[in-house]
Write a protein that holds these residues in place. Structure first.
Motif, PDB file in Angstrom:
ATOM      1  N   ARG A 158       2.072   6.534  -6.898  1.00 22.63           N
ATOM      2  CA  ARG A 158       1.056   7.505  -7.336  1.00 22.63           C
ATOM      3  C   ARG A 158       1.571   8.933  -7.179  1.00 22.63           C
ATOM      4  O   ARG A 158       1.384   9.774  -8.051  1.00 22.63           O
ATOM      5  CB  ARG A 158      -0.231   7.335  -6.530  1.00 22.63           C
ATOM      6  N   GLY A 159       2.184   9.207  -6.040  1.00 23.83           N
ATOM      7  CA  GLY A 159       2.741  10.546  -5.799  1.00 23.83           C
ATOM      8  C   GLY A 159       3.814  10.902  -6.800  1.00 23.83           C
ATOM      9  O   GLY A 159       3.873  12.017  -7.308  1.00 23.83           O
ATOM     10  N   GLU A 198       1.223   4.036  -2.958  1.00 17.31           N
ATOM     11  CA  GLU A 198       0.990   5.453  -2.651  1.00 17.31           C
ATOM     12  C   GLU A 198       2.170   6.310  -3.101  1.00 17.31           C
ATOM     13  O   GLU A 198       2.003   7.374  -3.683  1.00 17.31           O
ATOM     14  CB  GLU A 198       0.725   5.628  -1.143  1.00 17.31           C
ATOM     15  N   ARG A 199       3.396   5.824  -2.842  1.00 17.03           N
ATOM     16  CA  ARG A 199       4.596   6.552  -3.301  1.00 17.03           C
ATOM     17  C   ARG A 199       4.637   6.624  -4.826  1.00 17.03           C
ATOM     18  O   ARG A 199       4.989   7.650  -5.389  1.00 17.03           O
ATOM     19  CB  ARG A 199       5.861   5.877  -2.767  1.00 17.03           C
ATOM     20  N   SER A 256       0.829  -1.200   0.000  1.00 13.10           N
ATOM     21  CA  SER A 256       0.000   0.000   0.000  1.00 13.10           C
ATOM     22  C   SER A 256       0.871   1.261   0.000  1.00 13.10           C
ATOM     23  O   SER A 256       0.617   2.202  -0.744  1.00 13.10           O
ATOM     24  CB  SER A 256      -0.937  -0.008   1.202  1.00 13.10           C
ATOM     25  N   LYS A 257       1.906   1.260   0.847  1.00  8.41           N
ATOM     26  CA  LYS A 257       2.817   2.409   0.904  1.00  8.41           C
ATOM     27  C   LYS A 257       3.562   2.588  -0.410  1.00  8.41           C
ATOM     28  O   LYS A 257       3.741   3.700  -0.885  1.00  8.41           O
ATOM     29  CB  LYS A 257       3.813   2.245   2.061  1.00  8.41           C
TER      30      LYS A 257
END
Length: 162
Positions: free
Chosen positions: A20-21, A17-18, A13-14
């Motif tokens: 996507r950022g 998220e990274r 998940s992390k």
């Protein structure tokens, strides 16, 4: 689910998220072509319409040509739309250069006549031109560059009509 499975899911998940950022940041920093309306001029008058042309300069920052999907426009006078249309597939933007585009606009004769009644002695009309230049950027896809300009254009005289 055990704690190691939860840790793996949290790690994935992390990571997502990274990612996507990172992608959002890279897309936000991608240079896009810049466009401006340089002029709007009378072109011709005929029985059906009064024709104008908008000259648009588009600067392409990329080392390869970019296809233009379409150009859409709305020409307004006193917030009233007097002409609108779409110019499909007007070509491509030159690589690492400025491309000049001519966008033809037709004002129907009936609207032009009603404008003549409103303008008085100066024989020009105040206008607002809203353009949307849709281009196809590789990887990103279609984007529309909005343009808006205001000014005055001369209406044709009897000499222009004959």
């Amino acid at each position: 689910m055990g704690s190691s499975e939860e840790e793996k899911a949290s790690g994935i998940s992390k990571l997502l998220e990274r990612a996507r950022g990172y992608v959002a940041e890279k897309l936000a920093n991608i240079p896009t072509p810049e466009a401006s309306v340089t002029d709007v001029n009378f072109k011709a008058a005929n029985r059906d319409s009064v024709d104008y042309v908008a000259n648009v300069a588009v600067k392409n920052p990329y080392p390869h040509p970019i296809p233009i999907c379409q150009i859409s426009y709305i020409l307004k006078s006193n917030t009233r739309a007097i002409a609108s249309g779409t110019m499909p597939d007007p070509g491509s933007l030159k690589a690492k250069d400025t491309t000049m585009l001519d966008v033809p606009m037709k004002i129907p004769y009936g609207i032009a006549v009603s404008l003549v009644r409103d303008i008085g002695a100066d024989w020009d009309i105040d206008y607002q031109l809203d353009l949307g230049l849709t281009i196809d950027l590789p990887v990103v896809g279609d984007i529309t560059i909005p343009l808006s300009t205001k000014g005055e254009i001369k209406l044709p005289t009897l000499k222009d009509l004959f």
